[in-house]
Design an enzyme around this catalytic site. Structure first.
Site, PDB file in Angstrom:
ATOM      1  N   LYS A 128       0.870  -1.187   0.000  1.00 16.06           N
ATOM      2  CA  LYS A 128       0.000   0.000   0.000  1.00 16.06           C
ATOM      3  C   LYS A 128       0.900   1.228   0.000  1.00 16.06           C
ATOM      4  O   LYS A 128       2.053   1.157   0.435  1.00 16.06           O
ATOM      5  CB  LYS A 128      -0.890   0.004   1.249  1.00 16.06           C
ATOM      6  CG  LYS A 128      -2.111   0.879   1.147  1.00 16.06           C
ATOM      7  CD  LYS A 128      -3.264   0.205   0.399  1.00 16.06           C
ATOM      8  CE  LYS A 128      -4.411   1.165   0.173  1.00 16.06           C
ATOM      9  NZ  LYS A 128      -5.601   0.488  -0.376  1.00 16.06           N
ATOM     10  N   GLY A 167      -5.598   2.781  -7.270  1.00 17.89           N
ATOM     11  CA  GLY A 167      -6.191   3.922  -6.565  1.00 17.89           C
ATOM     12  C   GLY A 167      -6.658   3.564  -5.166  1.00 17.89           C
ATOM     13  O   GLY A 167      -6.665   2.403  -4.761  1.00 17.89           O
ATOM     14  N   ASP A 168      -7.026   4.566  -4.417  1.00 20.34           N
ATOM     15  CA  ASP A 168      -7.667   4.438  -3.098  1.00 20.34           C
ATOM     16  C   ASP A 168      -8.266   5.820  -2.834  1.00 20.34           C
ATOM     17  O   ASP A 168      -8.512   6.586  -3.779  1.00 20.34           O
ATOM     18  CB  ASP A 168      -6.635   4.023  -2.033  1.00 20.34           C
ATOM     19  CG  ASP A 168      -7.285   3.617  -0.706  1.00 20.34           C
ATOM     20  OD1 ASP A 168      -7.751   2.475  -0.589  1.00 20.34           O
ATOM     21  OD2 ASP A 168      -7.338   4.443   0.235  1.00 20.34           O
TER      22      ASP A 168
HETATM   23  P1  NDP Z   1     -12.878   8.101  -2.391  1.00 14.19           P
HETATM   24  O1  NDP Z   1     -11.828   9.094  -2.163  1.00 14.19           O
HETATM   25  O2  NDP Z   1     -13.419   7.920  -3.759  1.00 14.19           O
HETATM   26  O3  NDP Z   1     -14.113   8.367  -1.421  1.00 14.19           O
HETATM   27  C1  NDP Z   1     -13.992   8.416  -0.035  1.00 14.19           C
HETATM   28  C2  NDP Z   1     -15.316   8.911   0.504  1.00 14.19           C
HETATM   29  O4  NDP Z   1     -15.346   8.774   1.921  1.00 14.19           O
HETATM   30  C3  NDP Z   1     -15.572  10.380   0.198  1.00 14.19           C
HETATM   31  O5  NDP Z   1     -16.941  10.565  -0.023  1.00 14.19           O
HETATM   32  C4  NDP Z   1     -15.128  11.051   1.494  1.00 14.19           C
HETATM   33  O6  NDP Z   1     -15.705  12.317   1.739  1.00 14.19           O
HETATM   34  C5  NDP Z   1     -15.662  10.055   2.482  1.00 14.19           C
HETATM   35  N1  NDP Z   1     -15.061  10.206   3.800  1.00 14.19           N
HETATM   36  C6  NDP Z   1     -13.751  10.246   4.112  1.00 14.19           C
HETATM   37  N2  NDP Z   1     -13.598  10.408   5.434  1.00 14.19           N
HETATM   38  C7  NDP Z   1     -14.866  10.455   5.946  1.00 14.19           C
HETATM   39  C8  NDP Z   1     -15.395  10.594   7.244  1.00 14.19           C
HETATM   40  N3  NDP Z   1     -14.587  10.703   8.305  1.00 14.19           N
HETATM   41  N4  NDP Z   1     -16.751  10.588   7.402  1.00 14.19           N
HETATM   42  C9  NDP Z   1     -17.567  10.472   6.338  1.00 14.19           C
HETATM   43  N5  NDP Z   1     -17.113  10.340   5.083  1.00 14.19           N
HETATM   44  C10 NDP Z   1     -15.792  10.335   4.896  1.00 14.19           C
HETATM   45  O7  NDP Z   1     -12.276   6.712  -1.830  1.00 14.19           O
HETATM   46  P2  NDP Z   1     -12.734   5.231  -2.153  1.00 14.19           P
HETATM   47  O8  NDP Z   1     -14.203   5.189  -2.338  1.00 14.19           O
HETATM   48  O9  NDP Z   1     -11.852   4.694  -3.209  1.00 14.19           O
HETATM   49  O10 NDP Z   1     -12.323   4.470  -0.805  1.00 14.19           O
HETATM   50  C11 NDP Z   1     -13.209   4.394   0.315  1.00 14.19           C
HETATM   51  C12 NDP Z   1     -12.756   3.258   1.224  1.00 14.19           C
HETATM   52  O11 NDP Z   1     -12.736   2.018   0.504  1.00 14.19           O
HETATM   53  C13 NDP Z   1     -11.364   3.405   1.807  1.00 14.19           C
HETATM   54  O12 NDP Z   1     -11.333   2.807   3.089  1.00 14.19           O
HETATM   55  C14 NDP Z   1     -10.510   2.565   0.875  1.00 14.19           C
HETATM   56  O13 NDP Z   1      -9.319   2.119   1.476  1.00 14.19           O
HETATM   57  C15 NDP Z   1     -11.466   1.408   0.621  1.00 14.19           C
HETATM   58  N6  NDP Z   1     -11.207   0.622  -0.571  1.00 14.19           N
HETATM   59  C16 NDP Z   1     -11.184   1.209  -1.807  1.00 14.19           C
HETATM   60  C17 NDP Z   1     -10.981   0.451  -2.928  1.00 14.19           C
HETATM   61  C18 NDP Z   1     -11.077   1.021  -4.300  1.00 14.19           C
HETATM   62  O14 NDP Z   1     -11.053   0.235  -5.253  1.00 14.19           O
HETATM   63  N7  NDP Z   1     -11.220   2.320  -4.457  1.00 14.19           N
HETATM   64  C19 NDP Z   1     -10.654  -1.000  -2.822  1.00 14.19           C
HETATM   65  C20 NDP Z   1     -10.804  -1.534  -1.495  1.00 14.19           C
HETATM   66  C21 NDP Z   1     -11.025  -0.737  -0.417  1.00 14.19           C
HETATM   67  P3  NDP Z   1     -14.869  13.659   1.419  1.00 14.19           P
HETATM   68  O15 NDP Z   1     -14.900  13.771  -0.070  1.00 14.19           O
HETATM   69  O16 NDP Z   1     -15.640  14.702   2.134  1.00 14.19           O
HETATM   70  O17 NDP Z   1     -13.496  13.449   1.980  1.00 14.19           O
END
Ligand code: NDP
Length: 448
Positions: A128, A167-168
């Protein structure tokens, strides 16, 4: 030394050697707590330092990322890549760009990734990375210059057979494009398989964008099916509104459920008519605006900057935002409101206290390393297509994703049954099944 004492000693040593890395300690404890039955049955893993080696990354990189903003000021961020374990294949795991990123967070994510990747059955190890860079509010030009500087250092550690980021949080198709461009420019190689999450059209895979969210819903669907239930007519709450959340919601709607609430870091949104995903995508993916813009556009919706999305009564909850966002009190509220299943789309979104509440109440609980494995599995499918210089159709790729998620679910249940006697203990099943695959490979490859 017996298994319990061995596990305790390893955990104590992790805390001593990695001070201040709370998320890493938490992720390690969650896995180690499950491993006693596996070590009881496989005492050979106690004497060969498997746990000690698993918990120590093979390599950890920390580097300076200097870049120039639109006003001509020099900015300096910190970049990370933790290459945790390569027993099953090249290091594989995403990059996170968020101001909260530090070594402990990257290590927790990399550690989880080892077991998740093992569960997919694909030939990928765990890693990561990321940076404490905040893309929010930056222009495209600033994001591009940051990505170019980040890759200028990272490229020397990557390769399609060595380390393959994706990505993440904060890293989507735009950032992957800039990172790939700089890698190509520096190495003079069009090495498609060095990064996944590329746009379809120049090496990306269909379904990669949707994969983590869709996969989490497939996993939840499989859990519900064991109790004769499904998504049809169910109220669903999704946290976050990023990549994972949006596509989880899309699949819930396709299966007849109704996502009535989602969130971002500024608050949460309720729309009892069901979240309008075209509007949400436009706000989050095109305009990159705050979620409150949805309520401004839709009179049926309400936005709240206070409280949490888990206050909204639902049958199924899909935490898809970030680590430790769903605490003990949130879990109590969900249980009180009748939640039946929780599947983690994000990595470690539920605190240990919350997981204990769900277990106690008999709520089906799918841990992230199983429930969100669809993203990395589809990244591995992207690598397969790149190696073969081939492109599969959306339908063919989604069929593969669905099969992987069914298989991850089956492994969790079978392993939980075999090692704990309760096939609904998905935490035990995921941890032990992932561990055994990695431990077998590490043993065969000798002490390295
Ligand atoms: P994004 O950046 O696309 O989205 C993250 C979202 O979570 C945004 O809407 C963000 O809001 C919100 N967020 C962050 N912190 C908080 C908080 N404290 N309270 C409420 N909302 C919050 O990321 P992803 O969707 O890619 O990733 C989300 C999760 O999934 C992470 O844990 C990641 O590690 C996991 N994941 C992702 C994968 C992928 O393929 N993308 C694969 C496997 C796991 P804001 O815009 O306001 O920050």
């Amino acid at each position: 030394m017996n298994a319990s004492a061995h596990i305790e000693a390893v955990y104590t040593e992790i805390c001593r050697r990695n001070p201040g890395e709370g998320e890493f300690h938490q992720a390690a404890a969650e896995v180690l707590d499950s491993l006693k039955p596996a070590l009881d049955r496989h005492p050979e893993y106690t004497g060969t330092g498997i746990l000690e080696r698993l918990c120590e990354p093979e390599r950890q990189l920390i580097f300076r990322v200097p870049w120039v903003d639109d006003h001509g000021a020099v900015r300096v961020n910190r970049g990370f890549r933790v290459e945790f374990n390569s027993a099953l294949g090249p290091y594989k795991g995403g990059l996170r760009f968020h101001p909260s990123v530090n070594l402990g967070i990257v290590k927790f994510l990399g550690f989880e990734q080892i077991f998740k990747n093992a569960l997919t059955g694909m030939a990928i190890g765990g890693g990561k990375g990321g940076a404490d860079f905040d893309p929010k509010g930056c222009s495209d030009g600033e994001v591009m210059r940051f990505c170019q500087s980040f890759m200028t250092e990272l490229h020397r550690h990557l390769g399609e057979h060595t380390d393959v980021p994706a990505g993440d949080i904060g890293v989507g198709a735009r950032e992957i494009g800039y990172l790939f461009g700089q890698y190509k420019r520096i190495t003079n190689r069009y090495e498609s398989g060095v990064l996944t999450g590329k746009p379809v059209g120049w090496g990306g895979s269909h379904v990669r964008t949707e994969a983590t969210g869709y996969g989490a819903v497939y996993f939840a669907e499989a859990m519900l099916a064991t109790r004769g239930a499904g998504f049809e007519g169910r109220r669903v709450v999704v946290s976050g509104s990023g990549n994972v959340a949006v596509y989880a919601a899309e699949k819930v709607h396709a299966l007849g459920g109704r996502v009535i609430a989602c969130s971002d870091s500024s608050g949460y949104l309720v729309d009892e008519n069901g979240i309008d995903l075209d509007l949400l995508k436009d706000i989050k993916e095109v305009r990159r605006a705050r979620i409150s813009a949805y309520a401004e556009a839709k009179p049926t919706a309400r936005f709240s900057a206070r409280g949490t999305v888990y206050d909204v009564p639902c049958d199924i909850a899909l935490p898809c935002a970030t680590q430790n966002e769903l605490g003990g009190e949130d879990a109590v509220a969900l249980v009180k409101n009748g939640v039946r299943a929780v599947a983690e789309g994000a990595n470690m979104p539920c605190t240990p206290e919350a997981v204990a509440v769900f277990r106690e109440a008999g709520v089906l609980f799918g841990p992230g390393k199983a429930a969100n494995a669809g993203g990395v599995a589809t990244s591995a499918l992207e690598m397969q297509q790149n190696a073969a210089r081939d492109t599969w159709s959306f339908e063919a790729t989604e069929t593969r994703l669905a099969a992987v998620m069914r298989d991850v679910h089956r492994q969790c249940r079978d392993t939980a049954e075999a090692y704990g006697g309760n096939s609904e203990d998905y935490v035990l099943g995921a941890n032990v099944a992932g561990f055994l695959k990695v431990a077998q490979a590490m043993t065969a490859q000798g002490v390295i």
